[in-house]
Design an enzyme around this catalytic site. Structure first.
Site, short mmCIF file in Angstrom:
data_model
loop_
_atom_site.label_atom_id
_atom_site.label_comp_id
_atom_site.label_asym_id
_atom_site.label_seq_id
_atom_site.Cartn_x
_atom_site.Cartn_y
_atom_site.Cartn_z
CE LYS A 1 -2.16 -7.02 -4.41
NZ LYS A 1 -2.02 -5.57 -4.27
CB CYS B 1 -0.92 0.00 1.23
SG CYS B 1 -1.96 1.47 1.29
C1 LIG Z 1 -8.25 2.17 -5.54
C2 LIG Z 1 -7.27 1.08 -5.24
C3 LIG Z 1 -7.24 0.52 -3.98
C4 LIG Z 1 -6.32 -0.51 -3.69
N1 LIG Z 1 -6.35 -1.10 -2.45
C5 LIG Z 1 -5.53 -2.16 -2.18
C6 LIG Z 1 -5.61 -2.87 -0.95
O1 LIG Z 1 -6.45 -2.59 -0.07
N2 LIG Z 1 -4.74 -3.88 -0.75
C7 LIG Z 1 -3.81 -4.25 -1.69
O2 LIG Z 1 -3.03 -5.18 -1.48
N3 LIG Z 1 -3.73 -3.60 -2.88
C8 LIG Z 1 -4.57 -2.59 -3.14
N4 LIG Z 1 -4.52 -1.98 -4.36
C9 LIG Z 1 -3.58 -2.49 -5.39
C10 LIG Z 1 -4.26 -3.53 -6.28
O3 LIG Z 1 -4.58 -4.69 -5.54
C11 LIG Z 1 -3.33 -3.94 -7.44
O4 LIG Z 1 -2.14 -4.45 -6.91
C12 LIG Z 1 -3.00 -2.75 -8.35
O5 LIG Z 1 -4.17 -1.99 -8.65
C13 LIG Z 1 -2.37 -3.21 -9.66
O6 LIG Z 1 -3.22 -4.09 -10.34
P1 LIG Z 1 -4.13 -3.60 -11.59
O7 LIG Z 1 -3.23 -2.84 -12.52
O8 LIG Z 1 -4.68 -4.87 -12.18
O9 LIG Z 1 -5.20 -2.70 -11.04
C14 LIG Z 1 -5.41 -0.96 -4.67
C15 LIG Z 1 -5.46 -0.37 -5.94
C16 LIG Z 1 -6.37 0.63 -6.25
C17 LIG Z 1 -6.40 1.19 -7.63
#
Ligand SMILES: Cc1cc2nc3c(=O)[nH]c(=O)nc-3n(C[C@H](O)[C@H](O)[C@H](O)COP(=O)(O)O)c2cc1C
Length: 323
Positions: free
Chosen positions: A145, A104
């Site tokens: 993660k 995060c």
């Molecule tokens: C609005 C938002 C909130 C997120 N909240 C979390 C979270 O609570 N925990 C976490 O491990 N990753 C969180 N992430 C990261 C996502 O799990 C992911 O790793 C990241 O968006 C990249 O993947 P993507 O390109 O497929 O979206 C968040 C991402 C976004 C955009």
């Protein structure tokens, strides 16, 4: 939950987006093998069982969404003992798998010793994972993660090795650094390097927006496990196309039509909140704005000023007939 050789597709945790209604809705599409909760922060106190029961209502139902999707509980924090005790309370509440957030990028979280700030302290990653691993029963998966590093993409080698040494069952890697926030590029090849260094499943994540992205990520990482975040909202057909590519069971009628998907979210919100609230409207609009910004949802500008869910659906119905 996850078999090393069997491909799988996970729905990413997204704070403020993938709450219980969204998890239920995504479960209903049949496109995912499991999902992860939004992070639940462990700060100065051990989190009691009731926090998990409240934040993750699925825990009362064998950690499955009403649509049958397994839910993994994600915790975030820097203190091994409090993380371990909180994880135990999550298990007591019904959790069947624990994930630990080392990615995060939020400044308030990072200032308070959580999320990506741990990427600067690899041995602490090991200690946190180990404390949680040792505390919970052996059959409960404990995963981590990670982003690649705070500043350097090379830090993933040590960070991932430490998480593995702590006993992580698998690792999910979002292939960019904390300093990159959400800016491109992503470094899927780094995931591939780590996969070859360690003997545990690695779930590849980050910026998979199209089937071509997916194939490139597959080539670069060599992974068979993937996690999809924003594209699950921006392009709901994509997870189904990815499943087909992975040779997984495919929903015979993948829902690619926006209207039934939005309706399903409303139904699940109503189920959890017992009525349609402004929160439902907010969540729908949030989804539509993501689908507009990152996908091919064309109606956002016509809908963004709607003041109720009813008005939103009335307009959507009219517009739908025209497109
Ligand atoms: C609005 C938002 C909130 C997120 N909240 C979390 C979270 O609570 N925990 C976490 O491990 N990753 C969180 N992430 C990261 C996502 O799990 C992911 O790793 C990241 O968006 C990249 O993947 P993507 O390109 O497929 O979206 C968040 C991402 C976004 C955009």
């Amino acid at each position: 939950v996850l078999r090393p050789e069997t491909p799988a597709l996970a729905l990413a945790p997204m704070d403020g987006i993938t709450d219980a209604p969204m998890r239920a809705m995504q479960g209903g599409t049949g496109a995912f093998d499991y999902c992860v909760t939004e992070f639940i922060r462990v700060s100065i106190d051990v989190l009691p069982r009731k926090v998990f029961t409240r934040e993750v209502p699925e825990l009362a139902h064998r950690a499955l969404t009403p649509t049958g999707l397994p839910v993994q509980v994600q915790i975030l924090g820097g203190d091994p003992d409090r993380m371990a005790a909180s994880a135990l309370n999550a298990i007591a509440a019904g959790a069947t798998a624990i994930d630990i957030n080392f990615g995060c990028p939020a400044p308030t979280v990072n200032r308070n010793d959580g999320g990506a700030s741990l990427l600067r302290h690899p041995t602490r990653i090991r200690d946190i994972v180990r404390a949680v691993r040792d505390a919970v029963p052996a059959e409960i998966p404990v995963s981590a993660k990670l982003r690649l590093g705070w500043e350097s993409i090379d830090d993933i080698h040590l960070n991932a090795a430490m998480a593995a040494e702590g006993g992580a069952t698998w690792l999910t890697i979002h292939a960019r650094t904390r300093m990159q926030s959400y800016k491109p590029p992503v470094f899927w090849k780094k995931i591939g390097m780590v996969r070859q260094e360690l003997d545990l499943p690695i779930i590849a994540n980050g910026d998979i927006w199209t089937l071509d992205d997916f194939k490139q990520c597959q080539d670069d990482s060599g992974c068979v496990h993937f996690m999809l975040g924003r594209a699950a909202l921006a392009n709901p057909a994509l997870p189904h196309l990815i499943r087909r590519e992975l040779g997984l069971d495919v929903n015979p009628k993948p829902e690619t039509d926006w209207l039934p998907l939005f309706q399903a979210l409303v139904q699940h919100s109503e189920f959890y909140q017992h009525k349609i609230t402004m929160r439902t409207l907010f969540r729908l609009k949030q989804w539509m704005s993501i689908a507009h910004a990152f996908g091919d949802f064309l109606l956002w500008n016509e809908l963004k000023r709607c003041e109720s869910t009813e008005a939103l659906f009335a307009n959507l119905g009219d517009l739908h007939e025209k497109v």
